[in-house]
Design a protein around this motif. Structure first.
Motif, PDB file in Angstrom:
ATOM      1  N   UNK A 195      -1.394 -64.562  47.834  1.00  0.00           N
ATOM      2  CA  UNK A 195      -1.097 -63.466  48.744  1.00  0.00           C
ATOM      3  C   UNK A 195      -2.307 -62.560  48.903  1.00  0.00           C
ATOM      4  N   UNK A 196      -3.009 -62.300  47.814  1.00  0.00           N
ATOM      5  CA  UNK A 196      -4.234 -61.505  47.899  1.00  0.00           C
ATOM      6  C   UNK A 196      -5.305 -62.229  48.715  1.00  0.00           C
ATOM      7  N   UNK A 197      -5.391 -63.545  48.527  1.00  0.00           N
ATOM      8  CA  UNK A 197      -6.377 -64.339  49.258  1.00  0.00           C
ATOM      9  C   UNK A 197      -6.119 -64.310  50.758  1.00  0.00           C
ATOM     10  N   UNK A 198      -4.860 -64.192  51.141  1.00  0.00           N
ATOM     11  CA  UNK A 198      -4.497 -64.228  52.555  1.00  0.00           C
ATOM     12  C   UNK A 198      -4.636 -62.874  53.247  1.00  0.00           C
ATOM     13  N   UNK A 199      -5.069 -61.866  52.503  1.00  0.00           N
ATOM     14  CA  UNK A 199      -5.289 -60.556  53.102  1.00  0.00           C
ATOM     15  C   UNK A 199      -6.648 -60.505  53.800  1.00  0.00           C
ATOM     16  N   UNK A 200      -6.786 -59.735  54.877  1.00  0.00           N
ATOM     17  CA  UNK A 200      -5.701 -59.043  55.553  1.00  0.00           C
ATOM     18  C   UNK A 200      -4.882 -60.009  56.393  1.00  0.00           C
ATOM     19  N   UNK A 201      -3.613 -59.693  56.609  1.00  0.00           N
ATOM     20  CA  UNK A 201      -2.792 -60.590  57.436  1.00  0.00           C
ATOM     21  C   UNK A 201      -3.257 -60.579  58.879  1.00  0.00           C
ATOM     22  N   UNK A 202      -2.829 -61.574  59.605  1.00  0.00           N
ATOM     23  CA  UNK A 202      -3.195 -61.660  61.017  1.00  0.00           C
ATOM     24  C   UNK A 202      -2.580 -60.497  61.793  1.00  0.00           C
ATOM     25  N   UNK A 203      -3.198 -60.139  62.895  1.00  0.00           N
ATOM     26  CA  UNK A 203      -2.669 -59.065  63.731  1.00  0.00           C
ATOM     27  C   UNK A 203      -2.963 -59.411  65.186  1.00  0.00           C
ATOM     28  N   UNK A 204      -2.293 -58.695  66.073  1.00  0.00           N
ATOM     29  CA  UNK A 204      -2.536 -58.890  67.492  1.00  0.00           C
ATOM     30  C   UNK A 204      -2.025 -60.213  68.033  1.00  0.00           C
ATOM     31  N   UNK A 205      -1.044 -60.809  67.377  1.00  0.00           N
ATOM     32  CA  UNK A 205      -0.503 -62.092  67.821  1.00  0.00           C
ATOM     33  C   UNK A 205       0.749 -61.858  68.666  1.00  0.00           C
ATOM     34  N   UNK A 206       0.892 -62.618  69.720  1.00  0.00           N
ATOM     35  CA  UNK A 206       2.072 -62.480  70.548  1.00  0.00           C
ATOM     36  C   UNK A 206       2.570 -63.866  70.920  1.00  0.00           C
ATOM     37  N   UNK A 207       3.304 -63.951  72.007  1.00  0.00           N
ATOM     38  CA  UNK A 207       3.846 -65.234  72.421  1.00  0.00           C
ATOM     39  C   UNK A 207       5.249 -65.449  71.896  1.00  0.00           C
ATOM     40  N   UNK A 208       5.865 -66.519  72.353  1.00  0.00           N
ATOM     41  CA  UNK A 208       7.222 -66.889  71.982  1.00  0.00           C
ATOM     42  C   UNK A 208       7.179 -68.131  71.104  1.00  0.00           C
ATOM     43  N   UNK A 209       8.319 -68.485  70.464  1.00  0.00           N
ATOM     44  CA  UNK A 209       8.328 -69.674  69.616  1.00  0.00           C
ATOM     45  C   UNK A 209       7.801 -70.940  70.285  1.00  0.00           C
ATOM     46  N   UNK A 210       8.037 -71.107  71.560  1.00  0.00           N
ATOM     47  CA  UNK A 210       7.503 -72.283  72.257  1.00  0.00           C
ATOM     48  C   UNK A 210       5.979 -72.272  72.252  1.00  0.00           C
ATOM     49  N   UNK A 211       5.389 -71.093  72.427  1.00  0.00           N
ATOM     50  CA  UNK A 211       3.929 -70.977  72.386  1.00  0.00           C
ATOM     51  C   UNK A 211       3.392 -71.303  70.996  1.00  0.00           C
ATOM     52  N   UNK A 212       4.106 -70.847  69.967  1.00  0.00           N
ATOM     53  CA  UNK A 212       3.669 -71.118  68.592  1.00  0.00           C
ATOM     54  C   UNK A 212       3.699 -72.609  68.316  1.00  0.00           C
ATOM     55  N   UNK A 213       4.760 -73.275  68.788  1.00  0.00           N
ATOM     56  CA  UNK A 213       4.866 -74.719  68.575  1.00  0.00           C
ATOM     57  C   UNK A 213       3.732 -75.449  69.279  1.00  0.00           C
ATOM     58  N   UNK A 214       3.420 -75.056  70.493  1.00  0.00           N
ATOM     59  CA  UNK A 214       2.333 -75.707  71.218  1.00  0.00           C
ATOM     60  C   UNK A 214       0.994 -75.488  70.510  1.00  0.00           C
ATOM     61  N   UNK A 215       0.772 -74.287  69.983  1.00  0.00           N
ATOM     62  CA  UNK A 215      -0.472 -74.011  69.264  1.00  0.00           C
ATOM     63  C   UNK A 215      -0.552 -74.833  67.978  1.00  0.00           C
ATOM     64  N   UNK A 216       0.563 -74.961  67.257  1.00  0.00           N
ATOM     65  CA  UNK A 216       0.577 -75.799  66.056  1.00  0.00           C
ATOM     66  C   UNK A 216       0.294 -77.248  66.403  1.00  0.00           C
ATOM     67  N   UNK A 217       0.901 -77.706  67.477  1.00  0.00           N
ATOM     68  CA  UNK A 217       0.688 -79.082  67.914  1.00  0.00           C
ATOM     69  C   UNK A 217      -0.774 -79.345  68.223  1.00  0.00           C
ATOM     70  N   UNK A 218      -1.444 -78.377  68.832  1.00  0.00           N
ATOM     71  CA  UNK A 218      -2.852 -78.580  69.167  1.00  0.00           C
ATOM     72  C   UNK A 218      -3.714 -78.732  67.914  1.00  0.00           C
ATOM     73  N   UNK A 219      -3.276 -78.148  66.817  1.00  0.00           N
ATOM     74  CA  UNK A 219      -3.955 -78.400  65.541  1.00  0.00           C
ATOM     75  C   UNK A 219      -3.683 -79.826  65.087  1.00  0.00           C
ATOM     76  N   UNK A 220      -2.434 -80.263  65.207  1.00  0.00           N
ATOM     77  CA  UNK A 220      -2.036 -81.589  64.726  1.00  0.00           C
ATOM     78  C   UNK A 220      -2.790 -82.716  65.415  1.00  0.00           C
ATOM     79  N   UNK A 221      -3.233 -82.497  66.647  1.00  0.00           N
ATOM     80  CA  UNK A 221      -3.924 -83.573  67.385  1.00  0.00           C
ATOM     81  C   UNK A 221      -5.440 -83.409  67.353  1.00  0.00           C
ATOM     82  N   UNK A 222      -5.950 -82.446  66.605  1.00  0.00           N
ATOM     83  CA  UNK A 222      -7.401 -82.312  66.507  1.00  0.00           C
ATOM     84  C   UNK A 222      -8.007 -83.537  65.831  1.00  0.00           C
ATOM     85  N   UNK A 223      -9.172 -83.977  66.295  1.00  0.00           N
ATOM     86  CA  UNK A 223      -9.832 -85.105  65.636  1.00  0.00           C
ATOM     87  C   UNK A 223     -10.071 -84.801  64.160  1.00  0.00           C
ATOM     88  N   UNK A 224      -9.699 -85.756  63.319  1.00  0.00           N
ATOM     89  CA  UNK A 224      -9.933 -85.616  61.900  1.00  0.00           C
ATOM     90  C   UNK A 224      -8.732 -85.181  61.100  1.00  0.00           C
TER      91      UNK A 224
END
Length: 265
Positions: A195-224
């Motif tokens: 928890x200390x390592x993850x500080x500071x937490x992210x900020x300024x994030x918006x979007x809806x759950x569908x946007x979050x899923x699409x962003x996660x998916x784009x990580x999943x298909x990255x080369x490597x």
């Protein structure tokens, strides 16, 4: 008057959270969900914290980290609900270039995106019984964590990497489990340290759950991300663990945002 006692419990429950976070490292699934919940708690308004304490009163561990893994325990504790909610933990959109279409990818709302939206609606409805809203809170806390694990929004043909065999430190595993457990475990941190390592937490994030899923998916298909060899080496860990950690930060920030929105009066 009815809220005075739960509000007074805030310091005690914060202490309980810290004691929980000092525990031993668990698998990424449990640890990751606890960390997302702990990061979210720090971003909640005092009013929403008080509301959550009312909702969780009587729980064995009445904290956000304490209920963060409840949805993964349903298969043993409530098999019927566990079966009905099994598809709510993920959405398969990598075959569609990470473009989410509700009718195609989430029929009947039975995917992680639909589940988050539905459970947030229940949670925000103060006309619902407290027990129903409590269950919705448990689902929201867990599913917001799930949607930030890239392979929970990945390919359907390999079940989110579950059929892709890998080896980490001599142990057989699969790619999904590597992202669920292996990557964070290589850091050898207990919850409080992480928890200390993850500080500071992210900020300024918006979007809806569908946007979050699409962003996660784009990580999943990255080369490597799908390794060229079954053996997971240090180079893979050093490249991808920071990305997993960034997803935890995003998950915590977004969980705080949706809870603040759903529970504000």
């Amino acid at each position: 008057m009815r809220r005075s006692r739960p509000v007074a419990l805030v310091p005690l429950l914060l202490a309980a959270v810290l004691l929980l976070l000092a525990g031993p490292v668990g698998a990424w699934g449990p640890q990751g969900h606890r960390l997302v919940a702990a990061l979210a708690w720090a971003g909640l308004t005092p009013q929403v914290r008080a509301e959550i304490l009312v909702l969780l009163a009587g729980e064995p561990d009445p904290t956000l980290p304490g209920i963060a893994n409840w949805a993964d325990q349903l298969r043993a504790e409530d098999p019927d609900l566990g079966k009905r909610s099994a598809s709510w933990h993920y959405v398969n959109i990598a075959e569609e270039d990470c473009h989410y279409d509700a009718a195609r990818d989430c029929p009947g709302g039975n995917c992680v995106v639909g589940a988050i939206d539905r459970q947030l609606t229940i949670l925000a409805d103060h006309g619902q019984p407290l027990a129903v809203r409590r269950q919705a809170l448990k689902f929201v806390v867990h599913f917001v964590g799930d949607v930030h694990q890239p392979l929970h929004a990945g390919f359907g043909h390999d079940k989110g990497g579950n059929t892709v065999q890998v080896h980490l430190d001599g142990d057989g595993s699969n790619l999904h489990r590597l992202w669920d457990s292996g990557l964070l475990n290589t850091a050898d941190r207990d919850d409080a340290d992480y928890l200390q390592h993850l500080q500071p937490p992210a900020s300024g994030l918006d979007g809806a759950p569908a946007d979050w899923a699409e962003a996660s998916c784009r990580i999943a298909i990255q080369p490597g991300l799908y390794p060229a060899r079954a053996k997971i080496d240090d180079a893979y860990v050093q490249r991808w663990r920071p990305i997993a950690e960034a997803q935890l930060r995003r998950g915590g920030a977004r969980l705080a945002a949706v809870l603040n929105g759903a529970l504000a009066r």
